[in-house]
Design a protein around this motif. Sequence first.
Motif, PDB file in Angstrom:
ATOM      1  N   TYR A 149     -33.994 -17.614  27.279  1.00 39.00           N
ATOM      2  CA  TYR A 149     -34.805 -16.525  26.725  1.00 39.00           C
ATOM      3  C   TYR A 149     -33.922 -15.383  26.221  1.00 39.00           C
TER       4      TYR A 149
ATOM      5  N   GLU B  67     -33.482 -14.034  22.388  1.00 37.39           N
ATOM      6  CA  GLU B  67     -33.694 -12.629  22.049  1.00 37.39           C
ATOM      7  C   GLU B  67     -32.505 -12.059  21.284  1.00 37.39           C
TER       8      GLU B  67
ATOM      9  N   GLN C  87     -32.550 -11.198  17.315  1.00 41.69           N
ATOM     10  CA  GLN C  87     -32.312  -9.786  17.012  1.00 41.69           C
ATOM     11  C   GLN C  87     -31.224  -9.637  15.951  1.00 41.69           C
TER      12      GLN C  87
ATOM     13  N   GLY D 184     -32.499 -10.898  12.557  1.00 36.13           N
ATOM     14  CA  GLY D 184     -33.344  -9.893  11.914  1.00 36.13           C
ATOM     15  C   GLY D 184     -32.529  -8.764  11.306  1.00 36.13           C
TER      16      GLY D 184
ATOM     17  N   ASP E 160     -45.380 -19.315  22.481  1.00 40.44           N
ATOM     18  CA  ASP E 160     -45.845 -17.960  22.178  1.00 40.44           C
ATOM     19  C   ASP E 160     -44.717 -16.943  22.328  1.00 40.44           C
TER      20      ASP E 160
ATOM     21  N   THR F 283     -42.467 -17.305  19.251  1.00 44.42           N
ATOM     22  CA  THR F 283     -43.177 -16.743  18.098  1.00 44.42           C
ATOM     23  C   THR F 283     -43.172 -15.214  18.158  1.00 44.42           C
ATOM     24  N   GLY F 284     -43.407 -14.667  19.366  1.00 43.40           N
ATOM     25  CA  GLY F 284     -43.416 -13.213  19.530  1.00 43.40           C
ATOM     26  C   GLY F 284     -42.067 -12.585  19.235  1.00 43.40           C
ATOM     27  N   LEU F 285     -40.976 -13.236  19.655  1.00 47.96           N
ATOM     28  CA  LEU F 285     -39.637 -12.714  19.370  1.00 47.96           C
ATOM     29  C   LEU F 285     -39.343 -12.725  17.877  1.00 47.96           C
TER      30      LEU F 285
ATOM     31  N   GLU G 163     -41.505 -12.513  15.461  1.00 49.39           N
ATOM     32  CA  GLU G 163     -42.301 -11.448  14.848  1.00 49.39           C
ATOM     33  C   GLU G 163     -41.688 -10.076  15.149  1.00 49.39           C
ATOM     34  N   GLN G 164     -41.222  -9.895  16.394  1.00 55.00           N
ATOM     35  CA  GLN G 164     -40.646  -8.611  16.807  1.00 55.00           C
ATOM     36  C   GLN G 164     -39.441  -8.231  15.961  1.00 55.00           C
ATOM     37  N   PHE G 165     -38.599  -9.223  15.633  1.00 62.09           N
ATOM     38  CA  PHE G 165     -37.359  -8.937  14.904  1.00 62.09           C
ATOM     39  C   PHE G 165     -37.451  -9.252  13.407  1.00 62.09           C
ATOM     40  N   GLY G 166     -38.637  -9.579  12.928  1.00 64.75           N
ATOM     41  CA  GLY G 166     -38.837  -9.795  11.492  1.00 64.75           C
ATOM     42  C   GLY G 166     -38.168 -11.038  10.959  1.00 64.75           C
TER      43      GLY G 166
END
Length: 398
Positions: A203, A207, A211, A214, A241, A244-246, A248-251
């Motif tokens: 994880y 991340e 990051q 992005g 999920d 997918t969330g990561l 979206e968070q970092f574009g």
Amino acid sequence: MTKRILTVDDTASLKDKLSSYLVSSDFFVSGVAGGMQALDVLNTESFDVVIANNRTADFSGFDLIKYVSELERRPSVILVADEDPRLRQEIRDQAMAYSVNLLGVLSAPIDGELLLSALSEVANLGGSDGQASETGIVETEFMRGLMTDGLSPVFQPKINLKTGKMMGAEAFARWSAPGGGLLGAGAVIKVAREKGYMDVLTYRMLELALQQQGKWRREGQDVPLSINTSSENLRKPDFADVVTGLAEQFGVEPSMVRLEITESDFEVDERVPLENLSRLHARGFGLALDDFGTGFAPLLRLKAIPFDELVIDRDFLSRAAEDETAQIIFETAVELAHKLKLNCTVEGIESEAQLTMSKRMGVDTAQGYFIGKPMSSSEFLIWIEDYKDGVITIPGLT
């Protein structure tokens, strides 16, 4: 406790000099005349340190590092080489790539003080409280480092062998060792498995890698990334999920991310959930079967799981370069990937001969030290520009 040292040298001089330097210390020194003898001895006996001339008549330091990386109990390594700074850096890079603890690259004749300084690290490996692994990482340091700045991703370029274009990079874990320097991915994964933190490590790497991806995108540089995952994460109901969330968070666009699942995970748990993989694939993420050829995943699983890339293990490549039967198996693996409509990638390209053979066999994408080493984010961006401008060229690749 007495530490055991194996010297590898065409002459007896290295062993003799070493014995004189260490006469009053807690080291026991043995010696062999060449690389092949060293392999025989290391196969049957355990040593704390191997000290070798970088090149003997039948072996090189690079060969030694690769072999040591495959041992269950890895000794530390000291190499004696000339003072060519490029060669010395290549030795350090290879040791890091194979997660081998390189204590130093010394010049001949060996300076006794420098040698003792390098060996002093061996006496402290493992700690005294029983909580450190063979890597020297203590559990509390590991967890603290995961959440702060102990872990960092490095990036190795992947090249399309048909067009010569860069196809992206694979992210690897590096750990900032307390005494300075970096530990390679193998050492990080080893302690994570020992302590039961593979899911946390995965994880955190996802991340950090996303990051950075992005950040590159905001700077105008779209770099597709391959990132390793594990069976521990795939068993988590919410894994798709979280990924997918990561993104979206970092574009980051899902199509720019490929998750690599190691073939051996299928041996550990044949119930590697299809649901997470199918959901990730449906959302646009790429999926790769990594280290193909090291395990025994049933071929029917390749049909059931929506992979779009098959990554052939580096050992397949090295064996194929030396053995006709292994070449046939290698070529068959490439053909299998293409018949299943998968992109075929090979890891561990270390020479022009291996690159040429991979092209001849029809491999689509390649990575390895001959193409580019794992690099920090800033080094990687410089590499991209130098490769585009022709400052960096790869022999055998048009």
